[in-house]
Design an enzyme around this catalytic site. Sequence first.
Site, short mmCIF file in Angstrom:
data_model
loop_
_atom_site.label_atom_id
_atom_site.label_comp_id
_atom_site.label_asym_id
_atom_site.label_seq_id
_atom_site.Cartn_x
_atom_site.Cartn_y
_atom_site.Cartn_z
CB CYS A 3 -0.87 -0.05 1.26
SG CYS A 3 -1.54 1.53 1.78
CB CYS A 6 1.65 0.61 4.21
SG CYS A 6 0.10 0.31 5.08
CG ASP A 29 -2.89 14.99 -2.91
OD1 ASP A 29 -3.81 14.38 -2.33
OD2 ASP A 29 -2.59 14.79 -4.11
CG HIS A 45 -3.71 -0.44 5.77
ND1 HIS A 45 -3.32 0.10 4.56
CD2 HIS A 45 -4.92 -1.00 5.55
CE1 HIS A 45 -4.25 -0.13 3.66
NE2 HIS A 45 -5.24 -0.81 4.24
CG ASN A 84 -12.97 10.83 -0.86
OD1 ASN A 84 -14.07 11.38 -0.91
ND2 ASN A 84 -11.89 11.34 -1.42
CG HIS A 93 -3.21 3.87 4.52
ND1 HIS A 93 -2.11 3.08 4.79
CD2 HIS A 93 -3.27 4.79 5.51
CE1 HIS A 93 -1.54 3.48 5.92
NE2 HIS A 93 -2.22 4.52 6.37
CG HIS A 95 -6.11 9.68 2.52
ND1 HIS A 95 -6.37 8.39 2.11
CD2 HIS A 95 -6.60 10.47 1.52
CE1 HIS A 95 -6.97 8.40 0.93
NE2 HIS A 95 -7.12 9.65 0.55
CG HIS A 97 -8.02 14.80 0.66
ND1 HIS A 97 -7.30 14.75 -0.52
CD2 HIS A 97 -8.60 13.59 0.78
CE1 HIS A 97 -7.44 13.55 -1.07
NE2 HIS A 97 -8.23 12.82 -0.31
P1 AMP Z 1 -8.58 9.56 -2.33
O1 AMP Z 1 -9.42 9.58 -3.56
O2 AMP Z 1 -9.20 10.34 -1.20
O3 AMP Z 1 -8.15 8.17 -1.94
O4 AMP Z 1 -7.28 10.41 -2.71
C1 AMP Z 1 -5.99 9.89 -2.73
C2 AMP Z 1 -5.05 11.06 -2.82
O5 AMP Z 1 -3.72 10.58 -2.62
C3 AMP Z 1 -5.06 11.79 -4.17
O6 AMP Z 1 -5.36 13.17 -3.94
C4 AMP Z 1 -3.62 11.59 -4.70
O7 AMP Z 1 -3.14 12.71 -5.41
C5 AMP Z 1 -2.84 11.32 -3.43
N1 AMP Z 1 -1.63 10.52 -3.56
C6 AMP Z 1 -1.50 9.30 -4.15
N2 AMP Z 1 -0.24 8.85 -4.07
C7 AMP Z 1 0.47 9.80 -3.39
C8 AMP Z 1 1.84 9.94 -3.00
N3 AMP Z 1 2.75 8.99 -3.26
N4 AMP Z 1 2.19 11.06 -2.34
C9 AMP Z 1 1.30 12.04 -2.08
N5 AMP Z 1 -0.01 11.96 -2.42
C10 AMP Z 1 -0.42 10.87 -3.08
ZN ZN Z 2 -1.69 1.21 4.03
#
Ligand code: AMP
Ligand code: ZN
Length: 108
Positions: A3, A6, A29, A45, A84, A93, A95, A97
């Site tokens: 992941c 992770c 992001d 996780h 979300n 995982h 998070h 925003h």
């Molecule tokens: P969600 O749709 O809420 O799962 O959004 C996932 C978010 O993670 C998106 O805004 C992506 O741009 C961001 N994201 C994915 N991979 C990375 C990464 N390696 N570093 C920073 N942000 C990421």
């Molecule tokens: Zn994870």
Amino acid sequence: MDCIFCKIARKEIPKKFDYEDEYIMAFADINPVRPVHILLVPKKHYEDLYNLDDQNVLFSMHKGVRKIVDDKKLIGQGFRIITNGGGAQLVNHLHFHLMGPVDSQEKI
Ligand code: AMP
Ligand code: ZN
């Protein structure tokens, strides 16, 4: 676990943290939709907020939000927090925003 968040927590992917404590980490992001777009992420996780079972994570999320809002000077400019879940998330995982600036007239 295979992941992306992770891997960041295990430092397998290097990342500059805007906030870090025992329970969470916060980083920019990679695809920002606002000038400030920081993700606050538990080190452990959990699929989404529904599956979270540790109150310490929420306490740390609050601390992290306050630190970033102060650092980015978002008081007066406005901020918004989105998480979300239930299949709406792209990264499975938990998070939050944290985004700004946000005008009070703007609707989600
Ligand atoms: P969600 O749709 O809420 O799962 O959004 C996932 C978010 O993670 C998106 O805004 C992506 O741009 C961001 N994201 C994915 N991979 C990375 C990464 N390696 N570093 C920073 N942000 C990421
Ligand atoms: Zn994870």
